[in-house]
Design a protein around this motif. Structure first.
Motif, PDB file in Angstrom:
ATOM      1  N   PRO A   1       0.847  -1.298  -0.138  1.00 19.44           N
ATOM      2  CA  PRO A   1       0.037   0.064   0.160  1.00 19.44           C
ATOM      3  C   PRO A   1       0.835   1.464  -0.022  1.00 19.44           C
ATOM      4  CG  PRO A   1      -0.391  -0.951   2.235  1.00 19.44           C
ATOM      5  CD  PRO A   1       0.466  -2.042   1.263  1.00 19.44           C
ATOM      6  N   ASP A   2       2.277   1.186   0.361  1.00 24.33           N
ATOM      7  CA  ASP A   2       2.910   2.494   0.435  1.00 24.33           C
ATOM      8  C   ASP A   2       3.710   2.844  -0.945  1.00 24.33           C
ATOM      9  OD1 ASP A   2       2.288   2.693   3.223  1.00 24.33           O
ATOM     10  OD2 ASP A   2       3.976   1.777   3.978  1.00 24.33           O
ATOM     11  N   LEU A   3       3.542   1.928  -1.907  1.00 24.15           N
ATOM     12  CA  LEU A   3       4.225   1.985  -2.971  1.00 24.15           C
ATOM     13  C   LEU A   3       3.483   2.690  -4.011  1.00 24.15           C
ATOM     14  CD1 LEU A   3       6.886   0.951  -4.465  1.00 24.15           C
ATOM     15  CD2 LEU A   3       5.695  -1.154  -5.179  1.00 24.15           C
ATOM     16  N   THR A   4       3.692   3.864  -4.662  1.00 17.51           N
ATOM     17  CA  THR A   4       3.005   4.426  -5.473  1.00 17.51           C
ATOM     18  C   THR A   4       3.242   3.863  -6.872  1.00 17.51           C
ATOM     19  OG1 THR A   4       3.256   6.517  -4.266  1.00 17.51           O
ATOM     20  CG2 THR A   4       2.648   6.785  -6.610  1.00 17.51           C
ATOM     21  N   LEU A   5       1.801   3.464  -7.575  1.00 16.49           N
ATOM     22  CA  LEU A   5       1.963   3.099  -8.864  1.00 16.49           C
ATOM     23  C   LEU A   5       1.878   3.860 -10.087  1.00 16.49           C
ATOM     24  CD1 LEU A   5      -0.168  -0.236  -7.802  1.00 16.49           C
ATOM     25  CD2 LEU A   5       2.494   0.188  -7.812  1.00 16.49           C
ATOM     26  N   PHE A   6       2.256   3.672 -11.226  1.00 19.00           N
ATOM     27  CA  PHE A   6       2.139   4.686 -12.221  1.00 19.00           C
ATOM     28  C   PHE A   6       2.236   3.895 -13.634  1.00 19.00           C
ATOM     29  CE2 PHE A   6       5.022   6.353  -9.194  1.00 19.00           C
ATOM     30  CZ  PHE A   6       4.617   8.077  -9.128  1.00 19.00           C
ATOM     31  N   ASP A   7       0.869   4.412 -14.278  1.00 18.91           N
ATOM     32  CA  ASP A   7       0.478   3.523 -15.511  1.00 18.91           C
ATOM     33  C   ASP A   7       0.790   4.431 -16.730  1.00 18.91           C
ATOM     34  OD1 ASP A   7      -0.877   2.458 -17.634  1.00 18.91           O
ATOM     35  OD2 ASP A   7      -2.770   1.969 -16.555  1.00 18.91           O
ATOM     36  N   PRO A   8       1.964   4.056 -17.425  1.00 15.47           N
ATOM     37  CA  PRO A   8       2.392   4.597 -18.712  1.00 15.47           C
ATOM     38  C   PRO A   8       1.185   4.988 -19.628  1.00 15.47           C
ATOM     39  CG  PRO A   8       3.912   3.038 -18.244  1.00 15.47           C
ATOM     40  CD  PRO A   8       2.579   2.861 -17.339  1.00 15.47           C
ATOM     41  N   ALA A   9       0.001   4.262 -19.601  1.00 11.01           N
ATOM     42  CA  ALA A   9      -0.938   4.525 -20.639  1.00 11.01           C
ATOM     43  C   ALA A   9      -1.675   5.703 -20.566  1.00 11.01           C
ATOM     44  CB  ALA A   9      -1.805   3.295 -20.609  1.00 11.01           C
ATOM     45  N   ASP A  10      -1.317   6.277 -19.072  1.00  3.50           N
ATOM     46  CA  ASP A  10      -2.299   7.711 -19.179  1.00  3.50           C
ATOM     47  C   ASP A  10      -1.801   8.614 -19.999  1.00  3.50           C
ATOM     48  OD1 ASP A  10      -3.792   6.446 -16.915  1.00  3.50           O
ATOM     49  OD2 ASP A  10      -2.329   7.259 -15.346  1.00  3.50           O
ATOM     50  N   ASP A  11      -0.686   8.826 -20.346  1.00  3.52           N
ATOM     51  CA  ASP A  11       0.076   9.843 -21.228  1.00  3.52           C
ATOM     52  C   ASP A  11      -0.100   9.650 -22.562  1.00  3.52           C
ATOM     53  OD1 ASP A  11       1.206  11.094 -18.851  1.00  3.52           O
ATOM     54  OD2 ASP A  11       3.311  10.139 -19.204  1.00  3.52           O
ATOM     55  N   VAL A  12      -0.343   8.569 -23.063  1.00  5.68           N
ATOM     56  CA  VAL A  12      -0.618   8.269 -24.500  1.00  5.68           C
ATOM     57  C   VAL A  12      -2.134   8.537 -24.887  1.00  5.68           C
ATOM     58  CG1 VAL A  12      -1.383   5.824 -24.420  1.00  5.68           C
ATOM     59  CG2 VAL A  12      -0.061   6.821 -26.437  1.00  5.68           C
ATOM     60  N   VAL A  13      -2.994   8.519 -23.938  1.00  2.72           N
ATOM     61  CA  VAL A  13      -4.477   8.930 -24.110  1.00  2.72           C
ATOM     62  C   VAL A  13      -4.231  10.296 -24.322  1.00  2.72           C
ATOM     63  CG1 VAL A  13      -6.562   9.314 -22.925  1.00  2.72           C
ATOM     64  CG2 VAL A  13      -5.097   6.988 -22.719  1.00  2.72           C
ATOM     65  N   ALA A  14      -3.635  11.174 -23.522  1.00  4.14           N
ATOM     66  CA  ALA A  14      -3.716  12.721 -23.932  1.00  4.14           C
ATOM     67  C   ALA A  14      -2.812  12.932 -25.157  1.00  4.14           C
ATOM     68  CB  ALA A  14      -2.755  13.190 -22.731  1.00  4.14           C
ATOM     69  N   GLU A  15      -1.998  12.316 -25.591  1.00  2.03           N
ATOM     70  CA  GLU A  15      -1.076  12.587 -26.785  1.00  2.03           C
ATOM     71  C   GLU A  15      -2.032  12.043 -27.853  1.00  2.03           C
ATOM     72  OE1 GLU A  15       3.189  11.177 -28.962  1.00  2.03           O
ATOM     73  OE2 GLU A  15       2.592  10.351 -27.162  1.00  2.03           O
ATOM     74  N   PHE A  16      -2.998  11.102 -27.794  1.00  2.07           N
ATOM     75  CA  PHE A  16      -3.851  10.724 -29.044  1.00  2.07           C
ATOM     76  C   PHE A  16      -5.009  11.500 -28.986  1.00  2.07           C
ATOM     77  CE2 PHE A  16      -7.170   7.774 -30.269  1.00  2.07           C
ATOM     78  CZ  PHE A  16      -6.667   7.552 -31.796  1.00  2.07           C
TER      79      PHE A  16
END
Length: 233
Positions: free
Chosen positions: A174-189
């Protein structure tokens, strides 16, 4: 929207960069022949390692999914490190090392790549649909991660498969912050899209190890109303 699941090319993690480029080029040209006006290469390994040599071979815009190294470092405490988890071909690549160097600058020492093929395999096989089957492999992965970097504070889920395990990872860490790289490509698309409505066409390749019936079963268990048509590339 045309969605192509190139399951015949699994697993990406075991491929050389040359084989990976050949595989994704075949898929991209197939999508282009079907009328795609732009393509998202929705896999981290080829996006980092072979996207640039792929682009001149395809005549439409092609976007990739890239680990958000800079943004992730800014989001975690400065005394914590960031792990970028993905397929072996990504984790061991010069391209990822260069990306980390460019994105992190003098903070590059806070970032390390981690091969997560075992976790990726849990999704490719469909085992991730049974929480009991993934608890122990995830625990083993997290134990090794903390042993290597006791101060790890962030984990980039840099395989398209890994976000399917995010809830289970968060439950155990629970203390580990997770990052999803797909979030950025949605904005780029977004600028490449047009207003209106349409339909989803789902296509899939298959192999003896990853038959189409297995994929159908996963989609049904996920309650997704998608029926992929089997094709060959």
């Amino acid at each position: 929207m045309v969605y192509l699941a190139d399951r015949a090319s699994f697993p990406y993690g075991a491929k050389s960069e040359e084989a990976l480029l050949s595989s994704v080029e075949r898929a991209a040209l197939a999508l282009e022949s079907l009328g795609a006006s732009s393509i998202i290469l929705a896999s981290n390994a080829p996006s980092v390692t072979v996207l640039e040599p792929l682009r001149p071979r395809v005549s439409v815009p092609i976007l990739g999914v890239i680990p958000p190294v800079g943004a992730a470092l800014a989001a975690i405490p400065r005394d914590h490190t960031l792990a970028v988890a993905g397929a072996s071909v990504l984790a061991h690549s010069d391209a990822l090392r260069q990306l980390i160097s460019d994105a992190a600058g003098d903070q590059a020492h806070r970032v390390h790549a981690v091969a997560a093929d075992a976790l990726i395999g849990l999704v490719e096989s469909g085992a991730f649909l049974d929480r009991a089957k993934i608890r122990r492999p995830i625990a083993g992965f997290l134990a090794a991660l903390h042993e290597r970097s006791p101060q790890v504070g962030g984990l980039s889920l840099s395989s398209t498969h890994l976000p399917w395990l995010a809830a289970a990872i968060a439950e155990q860490a629970p203390d580990l912050t997770l990052f999803d790289p797909a979030d950025d490509v949605v904005a780029e698309f977004a600028p490449l899209t047009t207003r209106g409505s349409g339909r989803l066409v789902s296509l899939a390749t298959a192999s003896r190890s990853h038959p189409i019936d297995e994929f159908h079963s996963m989609l049904q268990r996920l309650r997704l109303d998608i029926t992929p048509a089997l094709i060959e590339l």
